[in-house]
Design a protein around this motif. Structure first.
Motif, PDB file in Angstrom:
ATOM      1  N   ALA A  38      68.269 -37.961  36.360  1.00 30.52           N
ATOM      2  CA  ALA A  38      68.471 -38.547  37.688  1.00 30.52           C
ATOM      3  C   ALA A  38      69.927 -39.006  37.845  1.00 30.52           C
ATOM      4  CB  ALA A  38      67.524 -39.725  37.878  1.00 30.52           C
ATOM      5  N   PRO A  39      70.487 -38.900  39.045  1.00 31.31           N
ATOM      6  CA  PRO A  39      69.909 -38.306  40.262  1.00 31.31           C
ATOM      7  C   PRO A  39      69.857 -36.787  40.172  1.00 31.31           C
ATOM      8  CG  PRO A  39      72.193 -38.918  40.654  1.00 31.31           C
ATOM      9  CD  PRO A  39      71.855 -39.421  39.277  1.00 31.31           C
ATOM     10  N   HIS A  40      68.780 -36.217  40.669  1.00 28.80           N
ATOM     11  CA  HIS A  40      68.542 -34.789  40.534  1.00 28.80           C
ATOM     12  C   HIS A  40      69.329 -34.025  41.598  1.00 28.80           C
ATOM     13  CE1 HIS A  40      64.513 -36.381  38.836  1.00 28.80           C
ATOM     14  NE2 HIS A  40      65.432 -36.357  37.905  1.00 28.80           N
ATOM     15  N   ALA A  41      70.445 -33.448  41.176  1.00 28.35           N
ATOM     16  CA  ALA A  41      71.321 -32.742  42.116  1.00 28.35           C
ATOM     17  C   ALA A  41      71.973 -31.554  41.417  1.00 28.35           C
ATOM     18  CB  ALA A  41      72.377 -33.679  42.668  1.00 28.35           C
ATOM     19  N   PRO A  42      71.210 -30.468  41.191  1.00 29.09           N
ATOM     20  CA  PRO A  42      71.786 -29.317  40.491  1.00 29.09           C
ATOM     21  C   PRO A  42      72.871 -28.653  41.340  1.00 29.09           C
ATOM     22  CG  PRO A  42      69.662 -28.734  41.426  1.00 29.09           C
ATOM     23  CD  PRO A  42      69.825 -30.218  41.616  1.00 29.09           C
ATOM     24  N   PRO A  43      73.841 -27.995  40.696  1.00 28.00           N
ATOM     25  CA  PRO A  43      74.893 -27.305  41.445  1.00 28.00           C
ATOM     26  C   PRO A  43      74.366 -26.001  42.042  1.00 28.00           C
ATOM     27  CG  PRO A  43      75.179 -26.906  39.123  1.00 28.00           C
ATOM     28  CD  PRO A  43      74.040 -27.872  39.234  1.00 28.00           C
ATOM     29  N   PHE A  44      75.103 -25.461  42.982  1.00 35.86           N
ATOM     30  CA  PHE A  44      74.771 -24.152  43.539  1.00 35.86           C
ATOM     31  C   PHE A  44      74.980 -23.085  42.456  1.00 35.86           C
ATOM     32  CE2 PHE A  44      75.724 -20.249  45.830  1.00 35.86           C
ATOM     33  CZ  PHE A  44      74.728 -20.238  46.796  1.00 35.86           C
ATOM     34  N   PRO A  45      74.141 -22.045  42.344  1.00 28.86           N
ATOM     35  CA  PRO A  45      73.052 -21.642  43.245  1.00 28.86           C
ATOM     36  C   PRO A  45      71.706 -22.288  42.940  1.00 28.86           C
ATOM     37  CG  PRO A  45      73.322 -19.976  41.576  1.00 28.86           C
ATOM     38  CD  PRO A  45      74.386 -21.028  41.303  1.00 28.86           C
ATOM     39  N   TYR A  46      71.644 -23.137  41.903  1.00 31.15           N
ATOM     40  CA  TYR A  46      70.364 -23.727  41.508  1.00 31.15           C
ATOM     41  C   TYR A  46      69.857 -24.699  42.572  1.00 31.15           C
ATOM     42  CZ  TYR A  46      72.009 -21.680  37.216  1.00 31.15           C
ATOM     43  OH  TYR A  46      72.486 -20.782  36.293  1.00 31.15           O
ATOM     44  N   SER A  47      70.770 -25.324  43.318  1.00 27.09           N
ATOM     45  CA  SER A  47      70.347 -26.212  44.397  1.00 27.09           C
ATOM     46  C   SER A  47      69.599 -25.456  45.481  1.00 27.09           C
ATOM     47  CB  SER A  47      71.567 -26.911  44.994  1.00 27.09           C
ATOM     48  OG  SER A  47      72.511 -25.962  45.459  1.00 27.09           O
TER      49      SER A  47
ATOM     50  N   ASP B 272      63.775 -29.142  38.258  1.00 25.25           N
ATOM     51  CA  ASP B 272      63.684 -27.818  37.632  1.00 25.25           C
ATOM     52  C   ASP B 272      65.010 -27.069  37.758  1.00 25.25           C
ATOM     53  OD1 ASP B 272      61.094 -28.436  37.081  1.00 25.25           O
ATOM     54  OD2 ASP B 272      60.204 -27.078  38.548  1.00 25.25           O
ATOM     55  N   GLY B 273      65.707 -27.277  38.867  1.00 22.25           N
ATOM     56  CA  GLY B 273      67.006 -26.658  39.036  1.00 22.25           C
ATOM     57  C   GLY B 273      68.009 -27.148  38.012  1.00 22.25           C
ATOM     58  N   GLU B 274      67.960 -28.436  37.676  1.00 29.16           N
ATOM     59  CA  GLU B 274      68.846 -28.971  36.657  1.00 29.16           C
ATOM     60  C   GLU B 274      68.534 -28.370  35.292  1.00 29.16           C
ATOM     61  OE1 GLU B 274      68.182 -33.142  37.128  1.00 29.16           O
ATOM     62  OE2 GLU B 274      69.945 -33.367  38.399  1.00 29.16           O
ATOM     63  N   ILE B 275      67.246 -28.213  34.996  1.00 25.59           N
ATOM     64  CA  ILE B 275      66.854 -27.606  33.721  1.00 25.59           C
ATOM     65  C   ILE B 275      67.343 -26.164  33.647  1.00 25.59           C
ATOM     66  CG2 ILE B 275      64.878 -26.878  32.338  1.00 25.59           C
ATOM     67  CD1 ILE B 275      63.401 -29.345  33.384  1.00 25.59           C
ATOM     68  N   ALA B 276      67.212 -25.411  34.743  1.00 29.95           N
ATOM     69  CA  ALA B 276      67.683 -24.030  34.772  1.00 29.95           C
ATOM     70  C   ALA B 276      69.195 -23.966  34.571  1.00 29.95           C
ATOM     71  CB  ALA B 276      67.297 -23.372  36.091  1.00 29.95           C
ATOM     72  N   TYR B 277      69.919 -24.906  35.153  1.00 33.12           N
ATOM     73  CA  TYR B 277      71.378 -24.957  34.991  1.00 33.12           C
ATOM     74  C   TYR B 277      71.757 -25.214  33.536  1.00 33.12           C
ATOM     75  CZ  TYR B 277      76.144 -26.812  35.524  1.00 33.12           C
ATOM     76  OH  TYR B 277      77.484 -27.063  35.401  1.00 33.12           O
ATOM     77  N   VAL B 278      71.075 -26.173  32.888  1.00 33.16           N
ATOM     78  CA  VAL B 278      71.349 -26.454  31.479  1.00 33.16           C
ATOM     79  C   VAL B 278      70.970 -25.251  30.614  1.00 33.16           C
ATOM     80  CG1 VAL B 278      70.739 -27.926  29.525  1.00 33.16           C
ATOM     81  CG2 VAL B 278      71.119 -28.942  31.773  1.00 33.16           C
ATOM     82  N   ASP B 279      69.869 -24.603  30.942  1.00 28.48           N
ATOM     83  CA  ASP B 279      69.444 -23.419  30.200  1.00 28.48           C
ATOM     84  C   ASP B 279      70.531 -22.340  30.240  1.00 28.48           C
ATOM     85  OD1 ASP B 279      67.166 -21.884  28.867  1.00 28.48           O
ATOM     86  OD2 ASP B 279      67.643 -20.573  30.542  1.00 28.48           O
TER      87      ASP B 279
END
Length: 231
Positions: free
Chosen positions: A28-37, A46-53
């Motif tokens: 938190a705060p959950h704010a993944p970067p583009f394109p995951y946002s 889930d977008g943040e997890i995909a970004y870290v992955d």
């Protein structure tokens, strides 16, 4: 990832090194970067997890490109999960349910085959595990090396301790301390809880009153752990 790979590249191919990378993004705060946002508009966590992955994948490819992957020990761990309103907890640290305690722990080491370890372990096991994999003898410390488990050996079952003292320290609430042993999970507080994680992985049915003998045994296991620390 970029800074870590640059640092490793500057050491030379034969230099031994310890590199720790802290990926804070799945938090938190959950704010993944583009394109995951955009891809996870309704599920930003889930977008943040995909970004870290993706970032960890780039790290692995970088290690392979340097010729370091085969001989490297790589350990990936999460420090906590996010409850996302399970049991009424929006984030973490207030409560001690599996939604926040059950975290990823992956270890890759030379000569070890891929398999899943079913035994409950703890993040305090990371330091002695890495030391043994590096050929060093761990000093006395909390936790134990997971190398036997990683090599496919069975070891005696043990009780695993957990706690959340944040609200106790901040607001004077009851401290939450507990122990996991086998299928049972015991939480000590002003209203004790006991869960069968095999039949009730969501921890929806408190069995403290219906399984008093099991609760008493788990309470004794917790007391024994605490006694071993003060010995």
């Amino acid at each position: 990832t970029r800074l870590g790979l640059d640092w490793l590249g500057g050491l030379g191919g034969d230099a031994r090194a310890f590199l720790w990378l802290h990926y804070f993004d799945a938090h938190a705060p959950h704010a993944p970067p583009f394109p995951y946002s955009a891809q996870f508009r309704e599920r930003p966590y889930d977008g943040e997890i995909a970004y870290v992955d993706q970032a960890v994948g780039a790290l692995i490819e970088g290690l392979k490109g340097m010729g370091r992957w085969e001989d490297a020990v790589v350990l990936i761990a999460g420090d906590h999960g996010e409850a996302l309103y399970e049991h009424g907890e929006p984030a973490h640290s207030d409560l001690v349910y599996q939604s926040t305690l059950h975290v990823p722990l992956l270890v890759k080491a030379p000569g070890m085959r891929a398999h899943r370890v079913p035994d409950p372990v703890s993040l305090v096991d990371i330091a002695p595990t890495l030391l043994e994999l590096a050929g060093l003898k761990p000093p006395p410390m909390a936790g134990q090396s997971l190398v036997p488990l990683l090599r496919g050996k069975r070891v005696p079952a043990r009780a695993v301790y957990f706690e959340s003292l944040a609200d106790s320290l901040l607001y004077g609430w009851s401290p939450l301390e507990g122990v996991r042993f086998g299928k049972w999970k015991y939480i000590r507080s002003t209203a004790p809880e006991l869960y069968d994680l095999v039949s009730d992985p969501g921890e929806n049915t408190n069995r403290h009153e219906t399984n008093r003998d099991d609760a008493q045994e788990m309470g004794a296991a917790l007391a024994a752990l605490e006694g071993s620390w003060s010995a």
